[in-house]
Design an enzyme around this catalytic site. Structure first.
Site, mmCIF file in Angstrom:
data_model
loop_
_atom_site.group_PDB
_atom_site.id
_atom_site.type_symbol
_atom_site.label_atom_id
_atom_site.label_comp_id
_atom_site.label_asym_id
_atom_site.label_seq_id
_atom_site.Cartn_x
_atom_site.Cartn_y
_atom_site.Cartn_z
ATOM 1 N N HIS A 1 -10.112 -7.158 -4.403
ATOM 2 C CA HIS A 1 -9.733 -6.093 -3.479
ATOM 3 C C HIS A 1 -10.172 -6.475 -2.066
ATOM 4 O O HIS A 1 -11.045 -7.308 -1.887
ATOM 5 C CB HIS A 1 -10.433 -4.810 -3.933
ATOM 6 C CG HIS A 1 -10.522 -3.744 -2.896
ATOM 7 N ND1 HIS A 1 -11.670 -3.525 -2.145
ATOM 8 C CD2 HIS A 1 -9.631 -2.828 -2.475
ATOM 9 C CE1 HIS A 1 -11.452 -2.511 -1.324
ATOM 10 N NE2 HIS A 1 -10.230 -2.068 -1.501
ATOM 11 N N LYS B 1 0.864 -1.184 0.000
ATOM 12 C CA LYS B 1 0.000 0.000 0.000
ATOM 13 C C LYS B 1 0.895 1.226 0.000
ATOM 14 O O LYS B 1 1.676 1.436 0.927
ATOM 15 C CB LYS B 1 -0.890 -0.031 1.251
ATOM 16 C CG LYS B 1 -1.739 1.194 1.462
ATOM 17 C CD LYS B 1 -2.716 1.438 0.335
ATOM 18 C CE LYS B 1 -3.886 0.464 0.370
ATOM 19 N NZ LYS B 1 -4.822 0.652 -0.753
HETATM 20 MG MG LIG Z 1 -6.581 -0.448 -4.104
#
Ligand SMILES: [Mg+2]
Length: 446
Positions: free
Chosen positions: A342, A198
């Site tokens: 996701h 991330k």
């Molecule tokens: Mg994403």
């Protein structure tokens, strides 16, 4: 009587689940995040389980839906989706969508995010009644295990001083060495072989260095980077050029379909000119993935027509359940677009649902994302295990998981006793505890 599939009762239990201080471009995860556990109980005494977001904007429509279900059949899933579910427009406009990390906010998307938990609960109840796993109700599994990726985050060692929180043993990860150490822990504990970082937290050069360090530590393993739309088109192209040889895909580098289409066109142009020159250009066309610009069926046409994305990351919560996930995968297949999954912070009921539907999707060619390893708490009697980075597809009736009622009650007490600050997920507000001047960044940040 177990075959009486009339819904007799629906139980909704909002809970707060401990979460680690994971950083993203909007802020940081709160120490506790809200989730909603849905139980649909049939007249025959069978209980089906579902799970979704637990913020107030989801709880209110969930409550109104729950009141209308008794007397209907758990088999009538199409009828469930036809129910008119009033959603408070003002609440959507005023609500924080975890910092907008899941794309557009709309009444229909919120409605689907609620309905999906009830669909999963109905499918679980159907499966338990019929003695069949959910995947059998979805047409049957095409694989016996589903691969997940290690979901790496920049993180603090702990939540800020003075904040009530549960400790975690992952340590800090704020530079390339910290990210690699975290990745090693993921492989040791769960056997993951693909990695997603991330991003959008630090300037791109630092994140490029982190991905380079991962590539060195895990040569040949699939790597992804997801800055949640924090970069301009120019920056996105620069990062893609620098990491094109090691990235499996680049996820939402820029915000919105037209910016993504520009990045995509730039990468295709670069790949073409490199191959015209006779070499080295194949990987310059690193694919773009998204869970931000294609998050509803209505967004597909423009994005696919403009070739803005090459991989869509489905999420059964906001796409509207397991059957819609299959529909999405079929559309992606027809357009030659890849599909994967996701994840937001979630517990084992959702992981079981993700695994069941993922097992039925033939064109799922990338490891799915899951936050589950970050959740030290769960409402199941037995945690779902990752072996060699995979979750075995359960053939037990329904989702194949059982509710731990004591744990559910404990996490609900935490929700009930909260003064309201944790009941709405707000990563920017959580960041302000450590950095009082923090504001949700204006995109693109870099
Ligand atoms: Mg994403």
């Amino acid at each position: 009587m177990t075959r009486d599939l009339t819904i007799a009762e629906v139980r909704l239990t909002p809970i707060l689940v401990a979460d680690a201080p994971l950083l993203n471009t909007q802020g940081v995860h709160q120490p506790y995040t809200p989730r909603l556990i849905v139980e649909v109980v049939t007249a025959g005494g069978i209980t089906g389980l579902g799970e979704t977001y637990g913020d107030t904007k989801y709880l209110e429509p969930a409550r109104s839906l729950a009141e209308r279900l008794p007397g209907r059949s758990v088999m009538d899933v199409n009828g469930l989706f036809a129910l008119d579910l009033a959603v408070d427009q003002d609440r959507i406009r005023g609500a924080v969508d975890a910092g907008g990390l899941r794309g557009v906010q709309s009444a229909d998307k919120l409605r689907l995010s609620v309905l999906s938990a009830f669909e999963v609960a109905c499918l679980d109840a159907q499966g338990r009644a019929l003695g069949l796993p959910v995947h059998a109700l979805l047409g049957g599994r095409v694989r016996d295990a589903v691969e997940y990726s290690a979901y790496l985050f920049y993180k603090w060692a702990g939540h800020p001083e003075g904040v009530t929180a549960e400790p975690d043993d992952w340590g800090a990860a704020l530079d390339p060495a910290g990210v690699v150490a975290q990745a090693r822990k993921f492989t040791e504990r769960y056997g993951f072989t693909s990695f997603k970082l991330k991003g959008g937290v630090f300037p791109p050069a630092e994140e490029i260095a982190a991905v380079r360090a991962l590539a060195e530590a895990f040569p040949g393993h699939p790597l992804r980077l997801d800055p949640n739309g924090a970069w301009s088109v120019e920056t996105s192209l620069k990062v893609a050029r620098e990491l094109g040889d090691v990235l499996e895909y680049l996820e939402d580098p820029a915000l919105g379909t037209s910016a993504m289409a520009e990045v995509s066109a730039g990468l295709r142009g670069a790949a073409r000119s490199a191959s015209d020159k006779g070499g080295g250009g194949r990987r310059a066309g690193v694919p773009l993935a998204t869970n931000m610009c294609v998050t509803t069926f209505g967004e597909i046409k423009e994005a696919f027509t403009e070739d803005a994305v090459q991989v869509v990351l489905s999420d059964h919560h906001y796409w509207g359940g397991l059957r819609n996930t299959q529909h999405l995968a079929a559309i992606c297949d027809a357009f030659g677009v890849g599909v994967s999954m996701h994840s937001n912070t979630h517990l084992g009921i959702s992981l079981a649902a993700m695994t069941q539907v993922a097992s039925t999707v033939p064109n799922l060619h990338h490891a799915c994302d899951s936050h589950y390893p970050w959740q030290s708490e769960d409402v199941l009697t037995e945690r779902i295990a990752f072996t060699d980075g995979r979750v075995a597809v359960s053939d037990a009736p329904g989702l194949g998981v059982e509710l731990d009622r004591d744990e559910l009650a404990r996490l609900h007490r935490r929700w009930a006793e909260d003064d309201g600050t944790m009941r709405e997920r707000d990563d920017a507000a959580a960041m302000r505890v450590a950095e009082p001047h923090w504001r949700t960044p204006v995109m693109p940040r870099w």
